[in-house]
Design a protein around this motif. Sequence first.
Motif, PDB file in Angstrom:
ATOM      1  N   ASP A  61      44.899  46.796  34.873  1.00 25.07           N
ATOM      2  CA  ASP A  61      44.559  47.323  33.546  1.00 25.07           C
ATOM      3  C   ASP A  61      43.285  46.679  33.023  1.00 25.07           C
ATOM      4  O   ASP A  61      42.499  47.301  32.308  1.00 25.07           O
ATOM      5  CB  ASP A  61      45.706  47.065  32.564  1.00 25.07           C
ATOM      6  N   GLU A  62      43.082  45.405  33.391  1.00 22.41           N
ATOM      7  CA  GLU A  62      41.894  44.696  32.930  1.00 22.41           C
ATOM      8  C   GLU A  62      41.500  43.662  33.974  1.00 22.41           C
ATOM      9  O   GLU A  62      42.302  42.844  34.403  1.00 22.41           O
ATOM     10  CB  GLU A  62      42.163  44.000  31.595  1.00 22.41           C
ATOM     11  N   ASN A  63      40.239  43.731  34.409  1.00 22.62           N
ATOM     12  CA  ASN A  63      39.722  42.748  35.356  1.00 22.62           C
ATOM     13  C   ASN A  63      39.051  41.606  34.600  1.00 22.62           C
ATOM     14  O   ASN A  63      38.185  41.861  33.749  1.00 22.62           O
ATOM     15  CB  ASN A  63      38.689  43.393  36.295  1.00 22.62           C
ATOM     16  N   PRO A  64      39.437  40.359  34.867  1.00 16.65           N
ATOM     17  CA  PRO A  64      38.743  39.233  34.230  1.00 16.65           C
ATOM     18  C   PRO A  64      37.262  39.290  34.556  1.00 16.65           C
ATOM     19  O   PRO A  64      36.871  39.613  35.687  1.00 16.65           O
ATOM     20  CB  PRO A  64      39.412  38.004  34.865  1.00 16.65           C
ATOM     21  N   ALA A  65      36.425  39.009  33.579  1.00 12.28           N
ATOM     22  CA  ALA A  65      34.979  39.061  33.791  1.00 12.28           C
ATOM     23  C   ALA A  65      34.539  37.954  34.741  1.00 12.28           C
ATOM     24  O   ALA A  65      35.081  36.846  34.735  1.00 12.28           O
ATOM     25  CB  ALA A  65      34.261  38.930  32.458  1.00 12.28           C
TER      26      ALA A  65
END
Length: 220
Positions: A61-65
């Motif tokens: 859902d969200e990739n760490p930057a």
Amino acid sequence: EAEALTELLGHGDTGQGPGIVDSLDVEPGYEAALGAALGDDLEAPENAKAAIHWTALQPLDENPALPGKARPLADYVRGPAALARRLAQVGVVEKGGAGLQHKLRIGQRLVARDGAMWRWDGFTVSAGAPTAGLSGGRRDDAGAETEDDQVALTPERRAELTERVRADARLGEDDRGRLLDRLSAPFVPRRLVERLETGGPAASQADTDADAGAAGSEGG
């Protein structure tokens, strides 16, 4: 070395399908970075029946930057969906990887084009160090080595070897095409590279095969 050319031109048949490395399209110059990032994982197939394999998962859902100005390895390597999560969390840096290492999130790593690698947990690989997936050779289920070391070629070295194959009058068109295809892959068997550079059996094996075939026809 009756099967030398065949061995040099491919990975060999493990019965579980080719490693996922064979499905990758790598931008020239980033082969060493890919090898440092994935190592032995490149040899695993997508075949779910294999004891060790890749499985395609839904995107996070969200990739760490990634830290600093690192760009995801996915910008330079195109391949199966099974590698999407990994490629998104490997950052490519031009310089300063060591200084950014402490900023990596769990599971992330940084790589440079020269093969250096910095992992989130402190593990570090210097440029020029042997890469697990490329220097150890493929092993069969019994642990025996079944193929040559794999190496990443610089664009200049790849172009030089390609020209040697094209100029070798001893090769038949089929063998020449197979050699050129093998040289265009992200990683090439070390023994093939060495033989092409010395003008040895890799180039002359086609003549041996042709002679054997002619002798068989005459005998029949």
